[in-house]
Write an enzyme that holds these catalytic residues in place. Structure first.
Site, PDB file in Angstrom:
ATOM      1  NE  ARG A  77      -6.022   8.316  -1.197  1.00 41.83           N
ATOM      2  CZ  ARG A  77      -6.852   7.299  -1.381  1.00 41.83           C
ATOM      3  NH1 ARG A  77      -7.893   7.101  -0.577  1.00 41.83           N
ATOM      4  NH2 ARG A  77      -6.692   6.454  -2.377  1.00 41.83           N
ATOM      5  N   GLY A  78      -7.936  10.047  -3.814  1.00 37.80           N
ATOM      6  CA  GLY A  78      -8.839   9.127  -4.515  1.00 37.80           C
ATOM      7  C   GLY A  78      -9.653   9.960  -5.488  1.00 37.80           C
ATOM      8  CB  ALA A  79     -10.225   9.562  -9.126  1.00 43.96           C
ATOM      9  NE  ARG A 120      -2.833  14.137  -6.088  1.00 39.67           N
ATOM     10  CZ  ARG A 120      -2.984  12.875  -5.655  1.00 39.67           C
ATOM     11  NH1 ARG A 120      -4.026  12.552  -4.892  1.00 39.67           N
ATOM     12  NH2 ARG A 120      -2.116  11.938  -5.974  1.00 39.67           N
ATOM     13  CD  GLN A 227      -1.558   6.197  -1.444  1.00 41.69           C
ATOM     14  OE1 GLN A 227      -0.593   5.424  -1.405  1.00 41.69           O
ATOM     15  NE2 GLN A 227      -1.515   7.316  -2.139  1.00 41.69           N
ATOM     16  CG  ASP A 268      -6.176   8.136  -9.981  1.00 46.26           C
ATOM     17  OD1 ASP A 268      -5.766   7.018  -9.631  1.00 46.26           O
ATOM     18  OD2 ASP A 268      -6.470   9.039  -9.175  1.00 46.26           O
ATOM     19  CE  LYS A 279      -1.313   6.342  -5.700  1.00 49.31           C
ATOM     20  NZ  LYS A 279      -0.684   7.696  -5.878  1.00 49.31           N
TER      21      LYS A 279
HETATM   22  O1  MRU Z   1      -2.656   9.380  -4.953  1.00 47.07           O
HETATM   23  P1  MRU Z   1      -4.016   8.890  -4.578  1.00 47.07           P
HETATM   24  O2  MRU Z   1      -4.068   8.250  -3.225  1.00 47.07           O
HETATM   25  O3  MRU Z   1      -5.086   9.935  -4.792  1.00 47.07           O
HETATM   26  O4  MRU Z   1      -4.300   7.725  -5.647  1.00 47.07           O
HETATM   27  C1  MRU Z   1      -5.544   7.089  -5.610  1.00 47.07           C
HETATM   28  C2  MRU Z   1      -5.670   5.976  -6.573  1.00 47.07           C
HETATM   29  O5  MRU Z   1      -4.799   5.705  -7.366  1.00 47.07           O
HETATM   30  C3  MRU Z   1      -6.990   5.240  -6.577  1.00 47.07           C
HETATM   31  O6  MRU Z   1      -6.805   3.903  -6.922  1.00 47.07           O
HETATM   32  C4  MRU Z   1      -7.922   5.894  -7.602  1.00 47.07           C
HETATM   33  O7  MRU Z   1      -8.025   7.267  -7.383  1.00 47.07           O
HETATM   34  C5  MRU Z   1      -9.271   5.299  -7.585  1.00 47.07           C
HETATM   35  S1  MRU Z   1     -10.197   5.767  -6.167  1.00 47.07           S
HETATM   36  C6  MRU Z   1     -11.754   5.131  -6.291  1.00 47.07           C
END
Ligand code: MRU
Length: 376
Positions: A77-79, A120, A227, A268, A279
Site C-alpha cells: 500500500r501507499g501510492a 484500487r 497505518q 495519493d 488518507k
Molecule cells: O490506504 P493506504 O495505506 O494505501 O493509504 C496510503 C496513504 O494515504 C499515504 O499517505 C499515501 O499513499 C502517500 S504514500 C507515500
C-alpha cells in the site's frame, strides 16, 4: 525552531534547480517493501504490511491474482509502492500461466493493465505506472514475446529506481523544514513502506535525522487500519527517530500545547489546482494546523500529480468494508449491523496547504500556476 521559523524557511524555499546531496548515507541497508526475484520468469516479493509490526513476512506474487489481492487488501500500500508493484505486475501477466510464444502479446498487456487498474481507485501512481508500461509496450510492437518481457521488466526496474531517487530528492529539498529541537506530526504512512524506499513525508525526517537534526515525530495512529501505529511508528523507531504515537483525536491537543511546529503528510493524488487526496483524516489535520498556525506540507513525487483533473472534486475516493470499523483486526467493537461510512481518503483543499515538496523542488504558494511551472 518555532512554527514561525518554519514558515520563514518555507518562504525561502522556491527551489527550482537540482537538489544538492546534503545527506549522510545511512549505515544500514534501506528498508524496501518490494523486490523482484530472478529474470523475466521471476516473481515479485512484497512485505505483507497487514502483519506489521508483529511479523515481517514476505509474500511471493507469481501470478496476477496474487498481486491484485495483495494491493486490494493493503498487503502492499501507499501510492508509489502500488504503482511500482503494478509495473512489475505487467511482467507477471506475460509470464507463467500465459503461454503464447507469439507476436500477439500486445493485447495481453492491455488486458493486464485494465485488470490491475481495478485494484484500487484513488492513488494515481497506479494508473501512472500502468500508462507508462502501456507506452513502453506500444513502442515494442513487432518484437517477440521474449524481447517484450525483457524490455518491460527493465522498464519496471527503472520505475522502481526512479521512485527511490525521487524520494531521496524530496528528502533533500524538505529536510530544512524539520524543526531542530521541535516536533513534526504526520498522518498515515508515507515512509519507505509506501514507496520503493525512503518514503515521501518521512523522507524529510530521515534526511534531517541523517544530517544530525534532533526532533520528535508525532504519529497519528490513523484509524481504522492503523497505518500510523503499525507502520510509521515501526519505521521511525527502526531508524532511531524519537517517536510518540498519538490517537488521531490527540492531534489538536499536541498542536495547542505547542509540541508541533510542522505537519507533513504524503498524497495519493494531487489535482492541477493543488487539492490533495490522502488518507482519511488528513483534511481534519490540515484544518487543525491552520487553526494553530502550524505549517501543513505535503510531500509527493511528480508521479502523484494528476494534472488532467482541475480540482479535488474529481478524485475518485475508495470506500472500505464497514467491518474494518465494526470489527477491526478481528474484534467486534460495534453492533454487527450498524451502518458505517468509511471513505479511505479525503481531499484537503489547496488553500490549507502551505507547500508541496516534490523531487523537483518546493511549490509555494500552492497554486495551479506554480504547480504547472514546476512540473510541466
Ligand atoms: O490506504 P493506504 O495505506 O494505501 O493509504 C496510503 C496513504 O494515504 C499515504 O499517505 C499515501 O499513499 C502517500 S504514500 C507515500
Amino acid at each position: 525552531m518555532t512554527a514561525a521559523l518554519v514558515h520563514a524557511a518555507l518562504s525561502d524555499a522556491r527551489i527550482y534547480t537540482a537538489p544538492m546531496n546534503a545527506t549522510r548515507t545511512p549505515a544500514a541497508e534501506p528498508l524496501r517493501p518490494l523486490r523482484w526475484i530472478g529474470g523475466t520468469d521471476g516473481c515479485l516479493e512484497l512485505i505483507d504490511q497487514t502483519l506489521l509490526p508483529g511479523e515481517l513476512r514476505w509474500i511471493a506474487c507469481r501470478d496476477l491474482p496474487t498481486l491484485f489481492d495483495a494491493i486490494r487488501r493493503l498487503a502492499v500500500r501507499g501510492a508509489p509502492a502500488i504503482g511500482v508493484s503494478a509495473a512489475y505486475g505487467v511482467v507477471l501477466g506475460l509470464g507463467r500461466g500465459w503461454e503464447k510464444p507469439t507476436r500477439d502479446w500486445p493485447p495481453r498487456v492491455a488486458e493486464v493493465c485494465d485488470y490491475l487498474a481495478g485494484s484500487r481507485p484513488t492513488a494515481v501512481n497506479l494508473f501512472w505506472a500502468l500508462d507508462r508500461m502501456r507506452r513502453r509496450a506500444d513502442a515494442l510492437r513487432g518484437h517477440s514475446l521474449d524481447e517484450a518481457r525483457e524490455a518491460l521488466l527493465a522498464e519496471a526496474h527503472v520505475i522502481r529506481d526512479e521512485d527511490a531517487a525521487m524520494c531521496r530528492a524530496i528528502g533533500r529539498f524538505g529536510m530544512e523544514l524539520i524543526p531542530d529541537g521541535g516536533g513534526v506530526l504526520t498522518h498515515c504512512n508515507a515512509g519507505a513502506l509506501a514507496t520503493s524506499e525512503y518514503g515521501t513525508a518521512l523522507a524529510l525526517m530521515y534526511a534531517a535525522h541523517e544530517a544530525g537534526r534532533r526532533f520528535r515525530a508525532y504519529v497519528d495512529e490513523t484509524r481504522p487500519l492503523l497505518q500510523g501505529a503499525r507502520l510509521t511508528a515501526w519505521e521511525l523507531m527502526q531508524a532511531g527517530i524519537e517517536t510518540t504515537l498519538i490517537c488521531d483525536s490527540v492531534a489538536a491537543q499536541v498542536m495547542r500545547e505547542g509540541r508541533v511546529q510542522l505537519v507533513v503528510t504524503g498524497a495519493d493524488r494531487i489535482a492541477a489546482n493543488g487539492d490533495v487526496a490522502n488518507k482519511i483524516g488528513t483534511y481534519g489535520v490540515a484544518v487543525l494546523a491552520r487553526a494553530h498556525g502550524v505549517p501543513f506540507c505535503v510531500a509527493a513525487p511528480s508521479s502523484t500529480f494528476d494534472l488532467s483533473i482541475p480540482d479535488g472534486s474529481r478524485i475518485p475516493i475508495e470506500q472500505r468494508d464497514p467491518d474494518e470499523i465494526r470489527a477491526g483486526f478481528g474484534r467486534r467493537t460495534a453492533p454487527a449491523d450498524v451502518a458505517c461510512y468509511s471513505p479511505a481518503f479525503d481531499v484537503t483543499p489547496a488553500e490549507y496547504i502551505t507547500a508541496l515538496i516534490t523531487e523537483r523542488g518546493v511549490i509555494r504558494p500552492v497554486t495551479a500556476e506554480n504547480i504547472r511551472r514546476m512540473l510541466v
